[in-house]
Design an enzyme around this catalytic site. Structure first.
Site, PDB file in Angstrom:
ATOM      1  N   GLU A  57       0.871  -1.172   0.000  1.00 41.64           N
ATOM      2  CA  GLU A  57       0.000   0.000   0.000  1.00 41.64           C
ATOM      3  C   GLU A  57       0.908   1.222   0.000  1.00 41.64           C
ATOM      4  OE1 GLU A  57      -3.524  -0.148   2.347  1.00 41.64           O
ATOM      5  OE2 GLU A  57      -3.621  -2.322   2.347  1.00 41.64           O
ATOM      6  N   ARG A  78     -12.343  -7.024  -4.521  1.00 45.01           N
ATOM      7  CA  ARG A  78     -11.314  -7.183  -3.498  1.00 45.01           C
ATOM      8  C   ARG A  78     -11.977  -7.668  -2.210  1.00 45.01           C
ATOM      9  NH1 ARG A  78      -7.066  -3.610  -4.419  1.00 45.01           N
ATOM     10  NH2 ARG A  78      -6.039  -4.514  -2.604  1.00 45.01           N
TER      11      ARG A  78
END
Length: 264
Positions: A3, A249
């Site tokens: 991330e 997701r």
């Protein structure tokens, strides 16, 4: 899972190894760019932009990469043993003292530095960037008030750097069901401020923490279907959410701490 904080650390480590250094080897294992060779050229700097990474070679070219789900960059002492198999390497750069390897990169391409804005200019404010702008992030999020907040947070055009872990944890900390429309989120400015704070706190850590405890349980709901919500113990719901089938997701939320809006 890569991330914004992961990419920030990668850029920091690569910049330490490459900034101002002349390349003694350049091996790009992507067919379209396999003939590119920056040997003898000097790396100007390495910067992160959301989840994107740019290695700038002198004043002309950038090696633009994205980690996607599995990618990572490693820095080794020159001649050091790699921690991943060589067949997974997509880019190898060397200086007199270091070997830098990009493994399983989501994509890698060579672009003129003059075209960087075309490549990453669509991204929203970077949560870990020097030009972070909370008001602009809020403006972009509010532009589509009917969109579920669980989708809006993951959209890098709104704010850059949030991935699936932060998406789930932010919705939990705000007490919002991921399907709550952005326009109905009780305190959107607080959620955006919290996103910035969490990534800032975690950018220097190898373990991502949203609970304040690195020793016990670092996350409130993400991946906790077998253990329950860390706050109340309720069974965590695992589902999927995305704009389409290809972008689904995994999503985690606590039905007690994050109740769905009553639409009756």
């Amino acid at each position: 899972m890569p991330e914004g904080d992961t990419v920030w650390r990668a850029a920091r480590d690569l910049n330490r190894a490459l900034h101002g250094k002349e390349l003694t080897r350049c091996d790009i294992r992507v067919p379209k760019f396999a003939t590119v060779d920056f040997t003898g050229r000097t790396v100007r700097d390495v910067v992160a932009r959301g989840k994107h990474l740019l290695i700038r070679v002198e004043e002309e070219w950038s090696i633009h990469s994205h980690l996607k789900m599995e990618g990572l960059w490693h820095v080794y002492p020159k001649g050091g043993k790699w921690r991943r198999p060589a067949f997974k390497a997509r880019c190898i750069l060397e200086t007199e003292t270091s070997t830098i390897v990009g493994f399983e990169l989501g994509f890698l391409r060579i672009i003129p530095q003059a075209e960087e804005d075309d490549a990453v200019g669509y991204l929203g404010p970077d949560l870990l960037g020097p030009d972070w702008n909370a008001e602009e992030a809020l403006r972009r999020l509010r532009a589509d008030p009917a969109r579920p907040v669980g989708l809006a947070l993951l959209d890098q055009r709104n704010l850059a750097g949030i991935g699936n872990v932060y998406r789930c944890e932010l919705c939990f900390l705000a007490g919002e069901h991921p399907l709550t429309p952005v326009g109905e989120v009780k305190n959107l400015p607080r959620m955006v401020e919290l996103a910035h704070r969490l990534l800032e706190v975690n950018k220097g850590r190898s373990t991502r923490v949203t609970t304040g405890s690195m020793l016990r349980d670092p996350l409130w709901v993400y991946g906790r279907t077998d253990r329950g919500c860390l706050r109340c113990g309720t069974r965590v719901v695992r589902s999927e959410l995305g704009d389409n089938e290809l972008e689904q997701r995994v999503l985690y939320h606590c039905p007690h701490c994050q109740p769905a809006r009553d639409t009756a």
